[in-house]
Write an enzyme that holds these catalytic residues in place. Structure first.
Site, PDB file in Angstrom:
ATOM      1  N   GLU A   1       1.340  -0.982   0.448  1.00 32.83           N
ATOM      2  CA  GLU A   1      -0.074  -0.040   0.530  1.00 32.83           C
ATOM      3  C   GLU A   1       0.200   1.464  -0.031  1.00 32.83           C
ATOM      4  O   GLU A   1       0.247   2.426   0.056  1.00 32.83           O
ATOM      5  CB  GLU A   1      -1.190  -0.059   1.172  1.00 32.83           C
ATOM      6  CG  GLU A   1      -1.518  -1.084   0.897  1.00 32.83           C
ATOM      7  CD  GLU A   1      -2.945  -0.811   1.820  1.00 32.83           C
ATOM      8  OE1 GLU A   1      -4.665  -0.397   1.735  1.00 32.83           O
ATOM      9  OE2 GLU A   1      -2.977  -1.558   3.515  1.00 32.83           O
TER      10      GLU A   1
ATOM     11  N   HIS B   1      -2.648   5.849   7.148  1.00 38.44           N
ATOM     12  CA  HIS B   1      -3.227   4.709   6.066  1.00 38.44           C
ATOM     13  C   HIS B   1      -3.774   3.974   7.809  1.00 38.44           C
ATOM     14  O   HIS B   1      -2.894   3.248   8.230  1.00 38.44           O
ATOM     15  CB  HIS B   1      -3.120   4.285   5.477  1.00 38.44           C
ATOM     16  CG  HIS B   1      -4.231   2.952   4.894  1.00 38.44           C
ATOM     17  ND1 HIS B   1      -4.995   3.596   4.927  1.00 38.44           N
ATOM     18  CD2 HIS B   1      -4.154   1.948   4.862  1.00 38.44           C
ATOM     19  CE1 HIS B   1      -6.182   3.037   4.500  1.00 38.44           C
ATOM     20  NE2 HIS B   1      -5.224   1.485   4.256  1.00 38.44           N
TER      21      HIS B   1
HETATM   22 ZN   LIG Z   1      -5.521  -0.556   3.332  1.00 41.17          ZN
END
Ligand SMILES: [Zn+2]
Length: 367
Positions: free
Chosen positions: A172, A191
């Site tokens: 990510e 995040h």
């Molecule tokens: Zn995530």
């Protein structure tokens, strides 16, 4: 309307050699601006105008004890442009330098905080800090963010290639890099999947404006990115495109990503976002949110811009369009406009039918 002055405005006047007397008596001052006015009043001899000249430095010795001026600590990491380490030996030295080790510890500390707040579960969430033109520290994949140690942190370039660290980086990271490429002010991203904000992301809605002052100043308008598979270039593009306008972005059916000037700043925005969503959720169960009105929001947006945080609303919207309180923005093509000139005036109650409409929309989305 009386003008709002921040500490930055007054420092600018001082730099230009102007008198602080030019600040109108009815001006609104932020607390830090008020401190500066008080300091200059103290340093001006009796009977003289408040001077814009900086106060004389206290004598080194033989005078009254030095009074230290309060200083706002800066945690932002600033690298020398064009001086990224290149060779394997340079990268190794840089990666284990005391200042990078300190940043790794800060990342682990923020990891503990997002885990203990319940913003991540399992191996969820990730954290990045930009440390060069083309270098970013990031958390590894498959690790609980609550139990990381500095040796777990890795380093990637802006294309996501791992250049240091023993554990593999999170996939990510690409979404974080999408933000950093689009917005150079974004020095750190956090995040997570905090329950309330993620519930909004799953329902496809963003919380309304004109309800609580702090989120308007420190978060600005919350963005909404349509669903893309996490970690894909499409997700990075979608979120990156929103980063110039939004510091907090709900990712549809996924979670939240926030950016800031340093890792704590990015984390604060995550906290602000989830607390805001939680408050709106609860207020909808006890009569619906009540707005304070667009004229007040204008003041808050001006303050946000003066603090150097991005906000496009005053450039693009009429005052009557600023306030959408009570209208939870449903982010679907069928939802229509996000704001309305018929927004409720300050202190008015949200219409019961509107609350029902919103509830119906959310229930319909939940199937
Ligand atoms: Zn995530």
């Amino acid at each position: 309307m009386s003008k709002l002055y921040t500490a930055k405005d007054l420092e600018q006047l001082i730099k230009q050699g102007q008198s602080l007397c030019s600040v109108p008596a009815d001006a609104k001052l932020t607390p830090m601006a008020r401190d500066i006015m008080r300091k200059h009043k103290r340093s001006a001899p009796a009977g003289t105008a408040v001077s814009a000249a900086p106060a004389a430095a206290p004598a080194a010795s033989g005078s009254s004890p030095r009074i230290h001026e309060p200083v706002l600590p800066r945690a932002e990491y600033n690298w020398k442009p064009g001086a990224d380490p290149k060779t394997a030996a340079e990268l190794e030295r840089f990666f284990f330098s005391p200042e990078i080790q300190a940043l790794k510890e800060r990342i682990c500390h923020i990891g503990k905080r997002i885990w203990s707040k319940g913003y991540v579960d399992g191996n969820g969430g990730n954290i990045t800090v930009r440390v060069g033109d083309n270098l970013v520290l990031c958390t590894p994949t498959l690790i609980s963010k609550g139990f990381m140690v500095p040796d777990d942190i890795c380093m990637v370039d802006l294309d996501g290639n791992q250049v240091a660290g023993t554990r593999p980086r999170t996939s990510e990271v690409n979404t974080h890099l999408g933000i950093m490429k689009a917005e150079p002010k974004a020095k750190s991203c956090v995040h997570a999947h905090p329950v309330y904000a993620t519930a909004f992301a799953v329902a496809g809605v963003t919380p309304p404006s004109c309800l609580i002052p702090e989120p308007e100043v420190f978060l600005g308008e919350i963005g909404f990115a349509s669903y893309q598979t996490p970690g894909t270039p499409e997700n990075a593009r979608e979120v990156g495109a929103l980063a110039k306008r939004h510091q907090s972005i709900l990712m549809q059916n996924h979670g939240v990503i926030c950016w800031g000037t340093d890792v704590e700043d990015a984390y604060w925005k995550m906290e602000n976002t989830d607390a805001f969503c939680q408050t709106v959720s609860i207020s909808m169960q006890i009569g619906g949110p009540k707005a304070y009105g667009p004229d007040k929001l204008k003041d808050l947006i001006l303050l946000r811009k003066k603090l150097g945080m991005p906000d496009h609303r005053l450039d693009e919207l009429k005052e009557c369009e600023l306030c959408d309180a009570g209208e939870v923005t449903v982010n679907t093509q069928a939802a229509g406009s996000a704001c309305s000139c018929a927004a409720p005036a300050a202190g008015t109650s949200v219409d019961e039918a509107l609350v029902k409409k919103i509830t119906d929309q959310i229930m319909a989305k939940l199937g």
